[in-house]
Scaffold this motif. Structure first.
Motif, PDB file in Angstrom:
ATOM      1  N   GLN A 228     -39.100 -62.313 -85.317  1.00  8.33           N
ATOM      2  CA  GLN A 228     -39.042 -63.358 -84.304  1.00  8.33           C
ATOM      3  C   GLN A 228     -38.492 -64.662 -84.863  1.00  8.33           C
ATOM      4  O   GLN A 228     -37.871 -65.443 -84.134  1.00  8.33           O
ATOM      5  CB  GLN A 228     -40.444 -63.586 -83.720  1.00  8.33           C
TER       6      GLN A 228
ATOM      7  N   TRP B 193     -34.268 -63.682 -85.672  1.00 10.07           N
ATOM      8  CA  TRP B 193     -33.253 -63.309 -84.694  1.00 10.07           C
ATOM      9  C   TRP B 193     -32.647 -64.488 -83.939  1.00 10.07           C
ATOM     10  O   TRP B 193     -31.433 -64.443 -83.624  1.00 10.07           O
ATOM     11  CB  TRP B 193     -33.778 -62.244 -83.729  1.00 10.07           C
ATOM     12  N   PRO B 194     -33.370 -65.578 -83.602  1.00 13.02           N
ATOM     13  CA  PRO B 194     -32.683 -66.667 -82.881  1.00 13.02           C
ATOM     14  C   PRO B 194     -31.530 -67.293 -83.671  1.00 13.02           C
ATOM     15  O   PRO B 194     -30.422 -67.436 -83.125  1.00 13.02           O
ATOM     16  CB  PRO B 194     -33.815 -67.668 -82.600  1.00 13.02           C
TER      17      PRO B 194
ATOM     18  N   VAL C 166     -29.802 -65.936 -86.066  1.00 10.68           N
ATOM     19  CA  VAL C 166     -28.749 -64.911 -86.227  1.00 10.68           C
ATOM     20  C   VAL C 166     -27.929 -64.795 -84.945  1.00 10.68           C
ATOM     21  O   VAL C 166     -26.685 -64.759 -84.988  1.00 10.68           O
ATOM     22  CB  VAL C 166     -29.378 -63.558 -86.607  1.00 10.68           C
ATOM     23  N   VAL C 167     -28.605 -64.779 -83.824  1.00 10.48           N
ATOM     24  CA  VAL C 167     -27.892 -64.704 -82.544  1.00 10.48           C
ATOM     25  C   VAL C 167     -27.030 -65.944 -82.337  1.00 10.48           C
ATOM     26  O   VAL C 167     -25.886 -65.861 -81.864  1.00 10.48           O
ATOM     27  CB  VAL C 167     -28.897 -64.525 -81.388  1.00 10.48           C
ATOM     28  N   GLY C 168     -27.569 -67.111 -82.708  1.00  7.10           N
ATOM     29  CA  GLY C 168     -26.794 -68.340 -82.563  1.00  7.10           C
ATOM     30  C   GLY C 168     -25.533 -68.328 -83.410  1.00  7.10           C
ATOM     31  O   GLY C 168     -24.445 -68.713 -82.942  1.00  7.10           O
TER      32      GLY C 168
ATOM     33  N   VAL D 137     -23.928 -65.651 -84.693  1.00  2.00           N
ATOM     34  CA  VAL D 137     -23.008 -64.617 -84.206  1.00  2.00           C
ATOM     35  C   VAL D 137     -22.318 -65.075 -82.928  1.00  2.00           C
ATOM     36  O   VAL D 137     -21.104 -64.878 -82.743  1.00  2.00           O
ATOM     37  CB  VAL D 137     -23.764 -63.290 -83.986  1.00  2.00           C
ATOM     38  N   GLY D 138     -23.065 -65.718 -82.037  1.00  3.40           N
ATOM     39  CA  GLY D 138     -22.459 -66.226 -80.808  1.00  3.40           C
ATOM     40  C   GLY D 138     -21.413 -67.300 -81.078  1.00  3.40           C
ATOM     41  O   GLY D 138     -20.348 -67.322 -80.446  1.00  3.40           O
TER      42      GLY D 138
END
Length: 351
Positions: A52, A55-56, A58-60, A62-63
């Motif tokens: 938890q 992942w935020p 990492v997503v940011g 990658v985006g």
């Protein structure tokens, strides 16, 4: 008969401990079976909390990379389309290859010089022995280390100047009132305004053909110092002035001298504020450094960016963008380093 009775009872008494041991093992086995699921649940909970937390960002990231890759080809510049993540990554590899090739060239230069010197000594011609220093152009990695040395010198000078003045300002309201207008006026001055003044002063002071430190290096470091000392000075003054008055009264009762009061009472109580100011000063100094290196033409990341901008090749924009990423990562690393130092000092405080 008594002997026979004793012999009959001995096997029974020997079997009793074995039965007790079996009972004890039977009791501990369920306990171990109960603790195993508890440990597994704790491990799963730790893994879940770690995921938890991870992942935020990492997503940011990658985006952001995906958005950059999609939009970059749509932006046309004088040097072509804006480089995407792949082009920037390729230039990072190219810059590393250039540094590796330069390292090999430097090693070969010194090896050849050593061979020539040994041949001259063997021939009895000691006057032909040379001790030249390799003077190849600095690579990107070399300029990173130059920038780090420059910001380190500027930061150390800023700390040496700011901390004593901040301590005096915190201990003396009159001294604080005297310097406060100067601090408020000097604090917002841009490094671009300081640079011409510092350049003229240093050029007048350093006139030697072979100075201890290069003139451009000193100029950049002093500009960093002048722009980064203010957060440390202000935080030190605030921390010193907020010390509990009862603590200072204890120092008066104990008849502590000024130096003893400073080292045993004032400094330990002000350290959190001082390190907060130093952390802010280091961040400001790192930002100021790039502009100072650009204009002072001191070898470093700022000069690298300026040279690539002036070069105007098809790879220049990708190299500049990679330099910007490296500058950001180094700034982040310096901030984490100061935070770790602040945490370490806070744990080991004696007050």
């Amino acid at each position: 008969m008594a002997t026979a009775y004793a012999n009959i009872e001995e096997p029974q008494s020997a079997a009793a401990p074995a039965a007790a041991a079996d009972g004890a093992s039977a009791k501990t086995a369920p306990a171990e079976e109960k603790t195993a699921p508890v440990r597994e649940s704790v491990s799963i909970e730790k893994l879940r909390s770690l995921m938890q937390a991870i992942w935020p960002p990492v997503v940011g990231i990658v985006g952001f990379l995906a958005l950059w890759a999609i939009l970059a080809p749509q932006v046309d510049t004088s040097l072509g389309a804006l480089p995407g993540p792949v082009e920037v990554a390729e230039q990072s590899v190219a810059l590393y290859d250039e540094w590796s090739a330069a390292q090999d060239t430097e090693a070969q230069f010194y090896a050849d010089q050593e061979i020539r010197n040994e041949a001259a000594i063997a021939a009895g011609n000691a006057n032909a022995v040379t001790d030249f220093t390799y003077a190849g152009p600095p690579t990107f990695v070399d300029q990173i280390f130059t920038s780090l040395k420059t910001v380190a010198l500027g930061f150390i000078l800023a700390t040496v100047v700011a901390v004593p003045i901040g301590l005096l300002a915190g201990l003396s309201p009159k001294f604080n009132a005297a310097i406060n207008p100067l601090v408020q006026i000097m604090k917002p001055v841009s490094p671009l305004a300081w640079l011409p003044i510092v350049t003229m002063v240093i050029s007048a002071l350093i006139t030697s053909a072979d100075p201890l430190m290069p003139k451009a290096f000193v100029i950049s470091a002093l500009v960093v110092m002048l722009c980064s000392l203010w957060p440390t000075l202000i935080n030190t003054a605030v921390g010193t002035s907020s010390i509990d008055k009862d603590l200072l009264n204890v120092g008066r009762v104990l008849k502590l001298g000024f130096f003893a009061k400073l080292t045993k009472l004032v400094l330990p109580a002000s350290l959190p504020y001082i390190f907060t100011g130093m952390r802010l000063s280091l961040g400001v100094g790192w930002m100021v450094l790039i502009a100072a290196e650009m204009l002072a033409q001191n070898p470093g990341l700022g000069k690298f960016v300026w040279d690539e901008f002036q070069n105007g090749s098809s790879q220049s924009l990708a190299r500049i963008m990679f330099a910007v990423i490296v500058i950001g990562f180094i700034g982040f690393g310096l901030d984490r380093l100061m935070m770790a130092a602040q945490t370490l000092v806070a744990k080991n405080r004696t007050l």
